[in-house]
Write a protein that holds these residues in place. Structure first.
Motif, PDB file in Angstrom:
ATOM      1  N   VAL A 104       0.830  -1.207   0.000  1.00 39.45           N
ATOM      2  CA  VAL A 104       0.000   0.000   0.000  1.00 39.45           C
ATOM      3  C   VAL A 104       0.865   1.259   0.000  1.00 39.45           C
ATOM      4  N   THR A 144       1.362   3.855  -3.127  1.00 39.17           N
ATOM      5  CA  THR A 144       1.036   5.274  -2.979  1.00 39.17           C
ATOM      6  C   THR A 144       2.234   6.145  -3.350  1.00 39.17           C
ATOM      7  N   TYR A 145       3.418   5.718  -2.946  1.00 35.24           N
ATOM      8  CA  TYR A 145       4.636   6.470  -3.287  1.00 35.24           C
ATOM      9  C   TYR A 145       4.823   6.531  -4.797  1.00 35.24           C
ATOM     10  N   CYS A 162       1.949   8.877  -6.304  1.00 37.23           N
ATOM     11  CA  CYS A 162       1.777  10.267  -5.864  1.00 37.23           C
ATOM     12  C   CYS A 162       3.071  11.032  -5.603  1.00 37.23           C
ATOM     13  N   PHE A 170      -2.003   9.760   6.505  1.00 32.90           N
ATOM     14  CA  PHE A 170      -2.047   8.441   5.877  1.00 32.90           C
ATOM     15  C   PHE A 170      -1.297   7.416   6.724  1.00 32.90           C
ATOM     16  N   THR A 197       0.501  12.987   4.095  1.00 33.81           N
ATOM     17  CA  THR A 197       1.310  11.787   4.329  1.00 33.81           C
ATOM     18  C   THR A 197       1.265  11.378   5.790  1.00 33.81           C
ATOM     19  N   THR A 231       8.015   4.044   5.745  1.00 35.40           N
ATOM     20  CA  THR A 231       7.433   2.839   5.152  1.00 35.40           C
ATOM     21  C   THR A 231       8.133   1.590   5.675  1.00 35.40           C
TER      22      THR A 231
END
Length: 471
Positions: free
Chosen positions: A14, A18-19, A22, A290, A287, A39
């Motif tokens: 995930v 996302t990295y 985005c 998230f 971020t 991460t």
């Protein structure tokens, strides 16, 4: 272990996805470095953290299934008794788990590959340390210059800057290259690489870790390029310099921060991109939110289930207490907030009994909070199996309960709560046992009297409850 690997891999998937979508192509290199390190740490630590609610004897009403189990306690007790007879011998000693006679093939495979990865990691460290020891060194703008024989481009490891002795003496190494490598040293990029390399030695079977390592190293190059351009303010000249070095031979050491050009196109494009402070700030806040959301998902508290697996070896089924009539509940508990086993009532609405519809009132039961009685010495000794039970005494966690000085007669009452599946670990307990001595039991009894509990059942649950009462 399987649960940990699945949760860790999903977290990596995930976050890296996302990295990629985005952040990867955005000129926010410091934020991206923090994101990638976060991460890795979240994927490693998040699945290990299990937030458990403190010992409490208030009635928990999480799902309809729990209530159904509570309403059919005789069946559950008989199953628990059967299990207890199989797992606990007459002398009260809990048998140790047996070890398989043969080690599975995949264990040997993992051990061999891990040993090879660790050997490779150690070899790379040895080569670097040997280069530092056998070659001349000198201080250089906060770093240590290591002069190597032969030719080649500069590269760094920790605070060491490795350069060609011949090129250094002739002064043919451009200032921009020195600034690029010094940026790696000042920003301690080698620590990031060391961390991910150690994780790779143990988690080599996960391809996402290799992708994470590549993303980290690319971002390190972006950060170093940014430092060069902020110093010399001549992007076109630096771009031409990078292109002129494409044919140079580079050392093949995975632990070094070196001037690599397999991503030259991305680096050249990244130098021309601009972004605003507001956008960086908004992206950073998003971020953080998230990461916080994922952390809650990974470490969310798991409420414990009610006491549906008592150890007490009772052979006589208990008859459910008669239900209070609607009029009795109305008089005694009209202002008490009602919980529900389904979504019929929303918890945030805090609906009182007197505000229910007449039909709903007929499906409300009063939970009197009966506690199971004490248990015998054999059952008390069974609790010393730390692999199956986590023990709390008067609301405090007791580790090494097998060394306790308490006796079975010291316990006035108890409560056993089965943990939800996602809160379990292969090397952890499956049940939380709350033991009460005399003082704590009296306090709990007063709490039950001061805080009555009402529960709204579904129609099916109410019919089953009435049928059991009629038996």
């Amino acid at each position: 272990m399987t649960t940990y690997l699945i949760e860790s891999s999903l977290c990596l998937l995930v976050l890296l996805g996302t990295y990629r979508l985005c952040l990867e192509n955005q000129p926010m290199h410091r934020l991206k470095r923090a994101y990638l390190l976060g991460t890795l740490l979240l994927a490693l630590v998040g699945p290990l953290v299990s937030v458990q609610l403190p010992a409490s004897f208030t009635t928990v009403l999480p799902t309809a299934q729990v209530v159904e189990n509570q309403l059919s306690v005789e069946k559950v007790r008989s199953e628990a008794i059967a299990i207890g007879k199989l797992s606990t011998p007459a002398n009260g000693n809990v048998p140790e788990p047996t070890v398989p006679a043969e080690t599975p093939f995949w264990v040997w495979l993992y051990a061999v590959v891990t040993a090879l990865m660790l050997a490779r990691f150690g070899r790379n460290l040895f080569v670097l340390i040997r280069q530092i020891r056998v070659n001349p060194t000198e201080p250089y703008y906060g770093a240590t210059l290591v002069k190597l024989p032969g030719t080649g481009l500069p590269y760094t490891f920790l605070h060491y800057l490795f350069v060609s002795d011949e090129a250094y003496r002739r002064g043919t190494i451009e200032d921009e290259l020195f600034e690029h490598e010094l940026a790696h040293i000042r920003q301690r990029h080698s620590l990031d690489v060391l961390l991910v390399e150690i994780v790779l030695c143990l988690g080599w079977f996960n391809p996402l870790l290799f992708w994470l390592k590549g993303a980290m190293q690319r971002n390190h190059e972006f950060l170093a390029d940014e430092a060069v351009n902020e110093t010399y303010l001549n992007v076109p000249h630096y771009q031409h310099l990078l292109l002129s070095k494409l044919a140079d031979t580079l050392p093949n050491l995975s632990l070094t921060s070196t001037l690599t050009f397999n991503i030259t196109k991305q680096r050249l494009l990244m130098m021309t991109k601009q972004t605003s402070f507001i956008r960086i700030w908004l992206t950073g806040c998003s971020t953080a939110l998230f990461f916080g959301f994922l952390m809650i998902l990974l470490t969310g508290a798991a409420p414990a289930q009610p006491s549906i697996f008592p150890l007490k070896s009772e052979t006589t089924p208990r008859t459910p207490r008669p239900l209070l009539s609607v009029a009795e509940i109305e008089i005694r508990f009209g202002d008490v907030v009602v919980n529900a086993t389904s979504r019929e009532l929303q918890p945030e609405q805090k609906i009182k009994f007197k505000d229910l519809t007449p039909e709903q009132k007929t499906r409300v039961i009063y939970l009197e909070g009966q506690l199971p009685g004490t248990f015998n010495e054999e059952e008390f000794n069974a609790l010393k199996n730390a692999k199956q039970y986590s023990i709390w005494v008067d609301g405090k966690r007791v580790r090494h309960f097998d060394q306790t000085t308490l006796q079975a007669t010291d316990i006035v009452t108890y409560n056993i709560r089965r943990l939800y599946k996602h809160a379990r670990r292969p090397d952890r307990f499956h049940y939380q046992v709350d033991l009460l001595t005399d003082k704590a039991a009296n306090a709990f009894a007063r709490d039950l009297q001061a805080n009555p509990r009402l529960l709204l059942l579904t129609k099916e649950q109410m019919e089953r409850r009435q049928a059991e009462e009629a038996k």
